[in-house]
Scaffold this motif. Structure first.
Motif, short mmCIF file in Angstrom:
data_model
loop_
_atom_site.label_atom_id
_atom_site.label_comp_id
_atom_site.label_asym_id
_atom_site.label_seq_id
_atom_site.Cartn_x
_atom_site.Cartn_y
_atom_site.Cartn_z
N PRO A 296 45.42 40.92 38.60
CA PRO A 296 45.57 42.14 37.86
C PRO A 296 45.62 43.12 39.16
N ALA A 297 45.52 43.09 40.34
CA ALA A 297 45.57 44.12 41.22
C ALA A 297 46.94 44.14 41.75
N GLY A 298 47.87 43.32 41.39
CA GLY A 298 49.35 43.33 41.71
C GLY A 298 49.67 42.48 43.00
N ARG A 299 48.56 42.13 43.66
CA ARG A 299 48.68 41.18 44.82
C ARG A 299 49.83 39.65 44.48
N ASP A 300 50.38 39.30 45.95
CA ASP A 300 51.09 38.30 45.50
C ASP A 300 50.32 36.99 45.58
N ILE A 301 49.45 36.75 44.33
CA ILE A 301 48.62 35.76 44.33
C ILE A 301 48.70 35.44 42.87
N SER A 302 48.13 34.28 42.71
CA SER A 302 47.88 34.01 41.27
C SER A 302 46.44 33.60 40.98
N ILE A 303 45.91 33.91 39.85
CA ILE A 303 44.61 33.71 39.73
C ILE A 303 44.19 32.43 38.71
N ARG A 304 43.75 31.45 39.25
CA ARG A 304 43.52 30.23 38.37
C ARG A 304 42.20 30.29 38.11
N PRO A 305 41.81 30.71 36.88
CA PRO A 305 40.44 30.81 36.10
C PRO A 305 39.60 29.31 36.24
N ILE A 306 38.55 29.24 36.60
CA ILE A 306 37.85 28.05 36.39
C ILE A 306 36.57 28.40 35.79
N LEU A 307 36.09 27.56 34.89
CA LEU A 307 34.84 27.68 34.04
C LEU A 307 33.98 26.65 34.13
N GLU A 308 32.55 26.83 34.46
CA GLU A 308 31.59 25.73 34.46
C GLU A 308 31.17 25.47 33.10
N HIS A 309 31.06 24.09 32.91
CA HIS A 309 30.51 23.78 31.58
C HIS A 309 29.34 22.60 31.85
N CYS A 310 28.56 22.38 30.78
CA CYS A 310 27.60 21.37 30.83
C CYS A 310 27.89 20.32 29.91
N GLU A 311 28.45 19.40 30.53
CA GLU A 311 29.11 18.33 29.66
C GLU A 311 28.68 16.86 30.22
N ASN A 312 28.83 15.82 29.43
CA ASN A 312 28.73 14.47 29.90
C ASN A 312 29.81 13.62 29.33
N THR A 313 29.44 12.26 29.31
CA THR A 313 30.71 11.37 28.86
C THR A 313 30.99 11.41 27.38
N HIS A 314 29.84 11.48 26.64
CA HIS A 314 29.93 10.97 25.29
C HIS A 314 29.19 12.22 24.66
N MET A 315 29.72 13.45 25.05
CA MET A 315 29.05 14.75 24.66
C MET A 315 29.06 14.99 23.09
N THR A 316 30.25 14.47 22.37
CA THR A 316 30.57 14.45 20.96
C THR A 316 29.52 13.75 20.21
#
Length: 838
Positions: free
Chosen positions: A531-551
């Motif tokens: 957003p600041a116009g710098r020569d970089i790319s932002i890769r958003p990461i997001l934390e989740h609380c999950e497990n193998t058989h969440m569903t």
């Protein structure tokens, strides 16, 4: 010295060389060779003639092979000499990832191969190597696909035009890219080839803007005096003066220094011969004198002086010269720096390099992982709302405890109310935990919070709604008691029900934690521009609380909670007609379940769709929890608070059951205790209503008969015995009505008591003492009048007074005080039939 200057014709070059060897005098050295092909052929054969060759224009890297060309020297740097300079430039700007684009020509391929060797081991990655013959667009596209930002090109002017046209089409120019290409192109080289491309001139120039060219320095920029006594600038001035209008060559300085190299070599050889062998001279050299040939070779290799092209030094026959850097700025090439191979030093001229952006381009797309965290202002606002909700819940708890002995609160099970409040406060508390992410806590703590917040919200939900549904179940169990027996359900049993629900929750949660515990997972999303116009790319990461058989685990929890909600809806529907506000919360439970169900469904769907937007997701989850908890607590406690403040006895007065049958409502009075309430089944109620109607009709007929009997008693005293005998059974029917509707002996009617005290046998008997008296006198005697009144007045009292607003048929006597009425004393609940005249 044999000088070779000929056009690039291998045959002519070889013939001239052999003619000079055969017919000319003995030559000490060979000076020249411009074309790489002719020079390489001659240089390869010099070993057999003991001749040292010095070139001032052959730059082909092939001639650097000392095994093949041991007697070859050159004053001009090789094409490969630019590679150390490029390495230095890359290190200067911290570029560690590059790509190469090479034209399929041996000259360029050799430079590319040598560059690969130079960069190898220098912690600089060549991420992609592309080559082309005629159309470079495919290769340019591949470079872009591999995210190559620093491109090292090796191609001629014609291909350079095509390359930059393709770069323009692929948008591989500007602040994010840096092109480094050969710098030996002619001045305004693009103008000669622009017509051969399909690129507009302005587009070509836009793509070319900022490229860096690398080439050897024609003349030194230093002002020191050279071996000739002139400075490079003085030499250039004198050269241009003597050249006149003739075409200038960039090799003239190297040719000038080449003459000095030969002179210094011969001088050094002569000095060596004079010091070691005074009887041998350089004039004694011949093509078979290998000793003198070796002396010339070593003397040239050790030659060192400052010439017009800079420091003249050889290393394995290769000139260690000066490499210049030029940059294309505003349609012209500007010198921006130089590299001295002798000192291995790069000098940038007053930071003259101008990049398209605010800083040098990055060697790759800089991917900066950025944790999508919950906004602190949003967390603060929702936390403030949560605190207000907890304060409200605490106020309800204080109200419930303070007024626990009030009849209204006592009948509504204060212990269950406390559990509802506790569940609401636990749900509120979970909001604080849902808002804590990696920006507030460590990864290990976040993983622990995943489990804690799930447990708190689950237990809070079950505690609140479990207590609410347990209360409703007690009302349902009491009022649906078809056996009409006392049914005592204490709070301890309700607590056990809630405890059972929580036990199921704990079993599910413990199995979940043991078998497949929640873990911290990181989800990475597509890159976004800065957003600041710098020569970089932002890769958003997001934390989740999950497990193998969440569903599966969520399905189990949702199914259990859904069944609990359905059970609550069923109880609320079944007890909807119980109109005792202190006991029955079915209306509010229904409203609460409806609102909570709708909000949970909407909240779960929106929360799932906004997984990549933590602020929106947290806001939705928090607002759903706040709304559900608040609406539940308010629906349960606000009506009680209002009732207790405005009319404390309203909830315990007029305690009646309202039932609906065929659009008719009949009110039946009842007395209710906290622990026992009786309700008749629908079928029995219908029978009582039908019997009540039949008995009312019977009473009406008896009233008519009684009126006729009374009239006859006044006119015909002789019929008294007949009347008494005929109507005794009808009077007993009236008494049986009272006996049918009330099973308690203490509440029988006065008429029954009166008849019991005057049995029918006395009606038909005659008193001997009175048989001789006059009939008229006997009928109007005080004894007969008193007997008639004792029979008529109680019957009329019980038959007609209720229909005109008097006392009801349950009164023991018309003279009983109001305080003795069932309206003013506590009587065990029972259903009574109202006896009234129609």
């Amino acid at each position: 010295c044999l000088s070779l200057f000929f056009q690039c014709d291998n045959a002519k070059g070889l013939k001239a060389f052999y003619d000079a060897i055969k017919y000319g005098p003995n030559h000490l050295m060979v000076f020249g060779g411009v074309c790489a092909t002719v020079t390489s052929i001659i240089a390869e054969s010099l070993k057999g003639w003991n001749l040292v060759q010095l070139s001032f224009a052959a730059t082909t890297p092939e001639l650097a092979d000392k095994k093949k060309y041991p007697y070859f020297f050159r004053t001009v740097p090789s094409d490969n000499a630019v590679n150390p300079a490029i390495l230095k430039l890359l290190k200067h700007y911290h570029w560690k990832r590059v790509g190469t684009l090479t034209q399929d020509v041996q000259r360029f391929s050799e430079v590319r191969n040598d560059l690969t060797g130079v960069l190898y081991g220098e912690d600089i990655e060549i991420s992609d190597t592309e080559s082309f013959s005629n159309d470079p667009c495919t290769s340019v596209k591949k470079l872009k696909g591999n995210d190559v930002r620093i491109i090292l090109g090796q191609f001629d002017e014609e291909m350079a035009v095509k390359v930059f046209c393709c770069a323009y089409d692929e948008e591989m120019y500007g602040s994010k890219y840096q092109w480094i290409i050969p710098g030996w192109y002619e001045n305004l080289w693009w103008e000669s080839w622009i017509n051969s491309s399909q690129c507009l001139s302005k587009n070509l120039l836009a793509a070319m803007e900022g490229y860096i060219g690398v080439d050897f320095e024609p003349l030194s920029s230093k002002t020191n005096k050279t071996i000739s006594g002139r400075t490079p600038q003085q030499y250039e001035k004198e050269y241009n003066a003597k050249r006149g209008d003739g075409q200038s060559s960039k090799f003239h300085g190297y040719a000038y220094d080449g003459i000095w190299v030969i002179a210094r070599t011969l001088q050094r050889a002569m000095n060596l011969l004079n010091s070691t062998n005074k009887h041998q001279k350089i004039e004694d050299f011949n093509y078979t004198n290998h000793k003198l040939g070796k002396i010339f070779l070593n003397a040239m290799n050790e030659t060192r002086f400052f010439g017009v092209t800079g420091e003249v030094v050889f290393r394995n026959g290769e000139r260690m010269g000066t490499i210049k850097f030029t940059q294309f700025q505003e349609q012209k090439e500007v010198k921006v720096g130089e590299y001295n191979a002798v000192d291995d030093k790069l000098v940038i001229i007053n930071n003259s390099i101008r990049f398209q952006g605010l800083e040098p381009p990055k060697d790759k797309t800089i991917i900066q992982e950025e944790l999508r965290k919950i906004s602190l202002p949003l967390y603060s606002i929702l936390s403030a709302l949560t605190i207000l909700g907890m304060i409200m819940a605490s106020a309800f708890l204080f109200f419930n405890i303070k007024n626990r002995n009030q009849k209204l609160i006592k009948m509504s099970s204060p212990y269950m109310n406390n559990l509802i409040i506790l569940g609401g406060m636990l749900s509120y508390a979970s909001i604080f935990l849902f808002g804590l992410d990696g920006s507030f806590v460590s990864e290990k703590t976040f993983e622990t919070l995943c489990t804690v917040r799930t447990w708190i919200l689950t237990v809070g939900y079950t505690t609140a709604f479990g207590a609410m549904f347990a209360k409703t179940w007690r009302v349902h169990a009491i009022f649906k008691n078809v056996k009409m027996k006392k049914k005592i359900i204490k709070d301890q049993k309700l607590l056990g029900i809630v405890g059972g629900m929580l036990l199921i929750d704990l079993c599910i949660l413990i199995c979940w934690q043991v078998v497949d515990p929640l873990r911290r997972t990181v989800e990475k999303y597509n890159m976004e521009p800065d957003p600041a116009g710098r020569d970089i790319s932002i890769r958003p990461i997001l934390e989740h609380c999950e497990n193998t058989h969440m569903t599966i685990w969520l399905g189990i929890v949702y199914a259990y909670k859904g069944l609990l909600m359905l059970f609550g809806c069923f109880l609320a529907w079944e007890t909807r007609n119980v109109s005792i506000p202190a006991l029955n919360d079915s209306k509010y439970i229904g409203m609460s379940v409806y609102n909570v169900g709708i909000m949970c469904i909407i909240g779960a769907a929106v929360s799932f769709l906004t997984r990549d937007q933590p602020n929106v997701q947290f806001c939705i989850v928090a607002l759903v929890i706040i709304f559900c908890s608040t609406i539940t607590l308010c629906l349960v406690f606000v009506p009680k608070l209002i009732t207790l403040r405005t009319n404390p006895d309203a909830a315990t007065q007029n305690r009646r059951f309202q039932f609906t049958q065929n659009q008719k409502k009949e009110d039946s009075k009842t007395s209710t205790s906290v622990t026992s309430v009786n309700q008749a089944s629908t079928s029995r109620l219908e029978g009582l209503q039908s019997e009540n109607h039949r008995l009312r009709m019977k009473i009406t007929e008896l009233d008519k008969d009684l009126e006729e009997v009374t009239m006859q008693l006044q006119d015909t005293p002789e019929k008294t015995t007949y009347i008494k005998q005929n109507h005794y059974q009808d009077l007993n029917d009236i008494l049986s009505i009272r006996n049918f509707t009330d099973s308690k002996d203490g509440e029988k009617a006065i008429l029954k008591n009166h008849l019991d005290q005057n049995p029918p046998a006395q009606w038909g008997s005659s008193d001997p003492s009175r048989t001789s008296k006059d009939p008229i006198e006997d009928i109007n005697s005080p004894e007969h009048i008193q007997r008639r009144l004792s029979l008529q007045l109680p019957i009329l009292h019980h038959a007609y007074l209720p229909s005109i607003g008097g006392v009801d048929a349950s009164c023991a006597s018309p003279c009983v005080s109001p305080s003795a009425s069932p309206r003013h004393r506590h009587v065990p609940p029972s259903f009574r039939v109202m006896v009234s005249g129609l």
